[in-house]
Design an enzyme around this catalytic site. Structure first.
Site, PDB file in Angstrom:
ATOM      1  N   HIS A  75      41.540 -90.521 -37.609  1.00 23.18           N
ATOM      2  CA  HIS A  75      41.044 -89.226 -38.114  1.00 23.18           C
ATOM      3  C   HIS A  75      39.519 -89.180 -38.106  1.00 23.18           C
ATOM      4  O   HIS A  75      38.856 -89.512 -39.084  1.00 23.18           O
ATOM      5  CB  HIS A  75      41.578 -89.008 -39.533  1.00 23.18           C
ATOM      6  CG  HIS A  75      41.408 -87.605 -40.009  1.00 23.18           C
ATOM      7  ND1 HIS A  75      42.229 -87.022 -40.935  1.00 23.18           N
ATOM      8  CD2 HIS A  75      40.491 -86.651 -39.686  1.00 23.18           C
ATOM      9  CE1 HIS A  75      41.838 -85.785 -41.165  1.00 23.18           C
ATOM     10  NE2 HIS A  75      40.777 -85.532 -40.424  1.00 23.18           N
ATOM     11  N   ASP A 320      38.467 -89.664 -42.036  1.00 21.95           N
ATOM     12  CA  ASP A 320      38.146 -88.231 -41.972  1.00 21.95           C
ATOM     13  C   ASP A 320      36.624 -88.050 -41.833  1.00 21.95           C
ATOM     14  O   ASP A 320      36.031 -87.160 -42.455  1.00 21.95           O
ATOM     15  CB  ASP A 320      38.691 -87.466 -43.190  1.00 21.95           C
ATOM     16  CG  ASP A 320      38.653 -85.948 -42.977  1.00 21.95           C
ATOM     17  OD1 ASP A 320      38.343 -85.501 -41.859  1.00 21.95           O
ATOM     18  OD2 ASP A 320      38.936 -85.216 -43.951  1.00 21.95           O
ATOM     19  N   HIS A 324      27.902 -83.526 -40.756  1.00 21.65           N
ATOM     20  CA  HIS A 324      27.211 -82.235 -40.887  1.00 21.65           C
ATOM     21  C   HIS A 324      25.712 -82.490 -40.916  1.00 21.65           C
ATOM     22  O   HIS A 324      25.263 -83.536 -41.400  1.00 21.65           O
ATOM     23  CB  HIS A 324      27.620 -81.518 -42.173  1.00 21.65           C
ATOM     24  CG  HIS A 324      29.038 -81.039 -42.169  1.00 21.65           C
ATOM     25  ND1 HIS A 324      29.491 -80.046 -41.329  1.00 21.65           N
ATOM     26  CD2 HIS A 324      30.109 -81.439 -42.892  1.00 21.65           C
ATOM     27  CE1 HIS A 324      30.788 -79.854 -41.545  1.00 21.65           C
ATOM     28  NE2 HIS A 324      31.191 -80.687 -42.481  1.00 21.65           N
TER      29      HIS A 324
HETATM   30 ZN   LIG Z   1      39.596 -83.906 -40.878  1.00 21.81          ZN
HETATM   31 ZN   LIG Z   2      41.637 -81.993 -42.962  1.00 22.95          ZN
END
Ligand SMILES: [Zn+2]
Ligand SMILES: [Zn+2]
Length: 447
Positions: A75, A320, A324
């Site tokens: 991820h 994850d 940014h």
């Molecule tokens: Zn994600």
């Molecule tokens: Zn997500």
């Protein structure tokens, strides 16, 4: 089904890791030993100091280091195409290698969305020149991730997509989800799910609980996640499909997954380091560096995630990783984008806060961090003769401050920015080639 991963061409390594502490629960290894890698393959594992240095290779003096099978992250947001100012395939995979990962899967919520075979092919071509570690590309479940029309799963699979996901967004319609599971029989790609019911979560910016009430900020209730996970476990059972639940954040979700697994549903799940280590208390200061979706939840939820990793209800630890730009995160809490980076800190953060205090066993953490590709059909790295060399060398005693020496990632929005962590990846060998070597890591000898 064989999942295809791509990376830039690199010469295969020939090296001897001398007297490292080898730790690989799957291979039954937990003690000092030598590892000989020849032309990218592990050819021998022996007692410490017994294997002879290869005449044509390198000797790595690893006496103070642990050697693990390298990690696999299912991820990662590489932000390509479209948002290369946040990250690209080169910087994202460099960050992965620095974190001890030998393979990653990229998410398709890019601009444009990866929802057709030609985008998958073009990403694979970029990876063939830029990726530092083998990289797989997932594609969207629905066209444009709009949740309406299914993408061509069979075409995507033929083009080499590694899985399907609308990550960033849930699949609102139960009927669309059902159809996606029906097509899975043809294409075979695992469907990874970002679970939230938008009618419950819409408008929320953090976990709905005591802290959000105190701050007067709109909350995202934990049931927003768990009701969708319950729905999708039921649908997967009904259609005999395979699903993978992303970034589990709530106790109720862990319990639903436990029950579904016990009932034989083909469901796997992941936990992130930030949900394992932080609760909504960390958002009390409205630090946008702690804003992500799903949000950091209560201490009780956090304990359930830890228990889920321990029991195996949650199969793997996934980052994850969501880069940014600085100016995007330097907005008021309500406006700042969702997500934190984590590839370079995943192991060290979990080691510092959960392994060192004795909450989780080191071998178990290694096992969960290597298992990330398994739900998608990737092999699990292991330290065994005849296997490709997927190895990370870690100094468990090294202390370092996150961000002090910058990041390999193009973005700096790390959930653990500024923290002092214990445990540092010194070297990563990915699919037989050296993918990362820490700047300060002196090579013992070069033949
Ligand atoms: Zn994600
Ligand atoms: Zn997500």
């Amino acid at each position: 089904m064989t999942v295809i991963l791509d990376r830039a061409p690199v010469p295969p390594a020939t090296l001897l890791l001398r007297e490292a502490h080898l730790l690989d629960p799957r291979a039954g290894l937990d003690g000092p030993g030598d590892v000989l890698v020849r032309a990218g393959q592990i050819v021998a594992i022996g007692e410490p100091g017994t294997l002879e240095a290869p005449a044509d290779g390198e000797v790595v003096e690893a006496q103070k280091l642990h050697a693990f099978p390298a990690f696999v992250d299912p991820h990662v947001h590489l932000r390509t195409p479209g948002q290369e100012y946040k990250e690209d395939i080169e910087t994202g995979t460099r960050a992965a290698a620095a974190g001890g990962f030998c393979a990653i899967l990229a998410m398709p919520n890019t601009q444009p969305v990866v929802d057709n075979a030609s985008i998958v092919q073009s990403l694979r071509e970029i990876a063939e020149t830029q990726a530092r570690v083998p990289t797989g590309f997932t594609a969207a479940v629905t066209v444009g991730q709009k949740g309406e029309h299914l993408t061509e799963a069979a075409d995507l699979a033929a083009a080499g997509a590694a899985g399907l996901t609308d990550d960033g967004l849930p699949i609102r319609s139960a009927n669309v989800m059902r159809q996606a599971l029906q097509y899975q029989r043809l294409a075979g790609l695992t469907i990874a799910l970002h679970e939230e019911d938008p009618t419950l979560s819409a408008g929320g910016v953090m976990h709905e609980g005591d802290v959000s009430a105190l701050l007067g900020v709109a909350g995202i209730p934990s049931v927003s996640e768990s009701v969708m996970v319950a729905r999708d476990c039921d649908l997967a059972a009904y259609e005999d499909g395979r699903i993978h639940i992303q970034h589990v954040s709530a106790r109720a979700t862990v319990e639903i997954i436990e029950r579904a697994k016990a009932a034989g549903v083909k469901v796997t799940a992941e936990a992130t380091p930030h949900h394992l280590l932080l609760s909504d208390e960390a958002v009390r200061t409205l630090d946008t560096g702690k804003k992500m979706n799903p949000p950091l939840r209560s201490e009780d939820d956090r304990q359930a995630i830890i228990d889920g990793v321990r029991s195996g209800a949650l199969d793997t630890i996934a980052t994850d990783h969501a880069p940014h730009a600085r100016d995007e995160k330097e907005q008021p809490f309500e406006d700042a984008p969702l997500g934190v980076t984590g590839l370079e800190t995943a192991f060290a953060a979990v080691h510092t806060d959960l392994v060192v205090p004795g909450v989780l066993d080191l071998g178990l953490v290694v096992q969960r961090m290597t298992a990330g590709g398994e739900p998608f059909g990737l092999h699990v790295p292991t330290l065994a003769g005849g296997r490709p060399a997927d190895i990370c060398l870690v100094d468990l005693d090294a202390e370092w401050q996150v961000g002090e020496a910058g990041y390999e990632s193009r973005s700096a929005n790390c959930a653990f920015h500024g923290r002092t962590l214990t445990g540092r990846v010194r070297m990563t060998v990915a699919a037989g080639a050296v993918a990362f070597r820490e700047r300060t890591f002196a090579i013992g000898a070069v033949n």
